[in-house]
Design a protein around this motif. Structure first.
Motif, PDB file in Angstrom:
ATOM      1  N   UNK A 120      31.049  27.625  34.243  1.00 59.29           N
ATOM      2  CA  UNK A 120      31.283  26.405  33.455  1.00 59.29           C
ATOM      3  C   UNK A 120      30.037  25.922  32.714  1.00 59.29           C
ATOM      4  N   UNK A 121      28.847  26.172  33.270  1.00 57.78           N
ATOM      5  CA  UNK A 121      27.617  25.753  32.590  1.00 57.78           C
ATOM      6  C   UNK A 121      27.417  26.545  31.303  1.00 57.78           C
ATOM      7  N   UNK A 122      27.745  27.817  31.336  1.00 55.10           N
ATOM      8  CA  UNK A 122      27.618  28.647  30.129  1.00 55.10           C
ATOM      9  C   UNK A 122      28.564  28.160  29.048  1.00 55.10           C
ATOM     10  N   UNK A 123      29.761  27.787  29.465  1.00 51.67           N
ATOM     11  CA  UNK A 123      30.745  27.302  28.498  1.00 51.67           C
ATOM     12  C   UNK A 123      30.245  26.035  27.811  1.00 51.67           C
ATOM     13  N   UNK A 124      29.635  25.151  28.585  1.00 51.84           N
ATOM     14  CA  UNK A 124      29.096  23.906  28.016  1.00 51.84           C
ATOM     15  C   UNK A 124      27.991  24.235  27.020  1.00 51.84           C
ATOM     16  N   UNK A 125      27.050  25.079  27.439  1.00 51.97           N
ATOM     17  CA  UNK A 125      25.942  25.452  26.550  1.00 51.97           C
ATOM     18  C   UNK A 125      26.449  26.125  25.273  1.00 51.97           C
ATOM     19  N   UNK A 126      27.368  27.043  25.419  1.00 46.49           N
ATOM     20  CA  UNK A 126      27.891  27.763  24.263  1.00 46.49           C
ATOM     21  C   UNK A 126      28.616  26.806  23.321  1.00 46.49           C
ATOM     22  N   UNK A 127      29.482  25.966  23.883  1.00 43.24           N
ATOM     23  CA  UNK A 127      30.254  25.024  23.055  1.00 43.24           C
ATOM     24  C   UNK A 127      29.313  24.058  22.334  1.00 43.24           C
ATOM     25  N   UNK A 128      28.378  23.490  23.059  1.00 44.55           N
ATOM     26  CA  UNK A 128      27.477  22.513  22.450  1.00 44.55           C
ATOM     27  C   UNK A 128      26.541  23.173  21.438  1.00 44.55           C
ATOM     28  N   UNK A 129      26.088  24.369  21.725  1.00 44.02           N
ATOM     29  CA  UNK A 129      25.229  25.072  20.779  1.00 44.02           C
ATOM     30  C   UNK A 129      25.988  25.319  19.474  1.00 44.02           C
TER      31      UNK A 129
END
Length: 125
Positions: free
Chosen positions: A92-101
């Protein structure tokens, strides 16, 4: 063509050293062809179509690139790398980083990349 024939025979014989069933006939039957056709592939007098190269690589558990002489790495795509990637994608942390990036402006993306480099160079990553 010679490299393919050598590697095909070598891979089959390597399997045969631990299991005597791995004859030319055995491989030909598994792929669904006549033994004489398969023998021609090992002898280098005939080249198989790409779908057969793919089937042979799967059966022998090597990459098509290895059979064709493009690499000396036998293993097909590294399963560990795929598992590692899947774990990252599903974190889930990767998803947040990817989405926000992706939703950031170009200026913000550049700033984030610079910050990432600073952290890497400080040994924090």
């Amino acid at each position: 063509m010679e490299k393919f024939a050598q590697r095909l025979k070598q891979c089959r014989e390597q399997k045969k050293s631990s299991n005597p069933n791995w004859t030319q006939k055995f491989v030909a039957d598994k792929i669904g062809m006549a033994r004489t056709t398969y023998t021609a592939y090992e002898n280098g007098t005939k080249l198989p179509p790409l779908d057969i190269v793919d089937n042979l690589a799967s059966l022998l558990e090597v990459s098509t690139d290895y059979l064709l002489g493009r690499t000396d790495i036998k293993e097909p795509n590294n399963i560990d790398s795929n598992a590692e990637f899947e774990a990252w994608v599903n974190d889930p942390r990767s998803k947040i980083l990817f989405k926000e990036f992706n939703e950031s402006s170009e200026e913000q993306k550049e700033a984030l990349l610079k910050m990432w480099e600073i952290l890497k160079n400080q040994g924090k990553l």
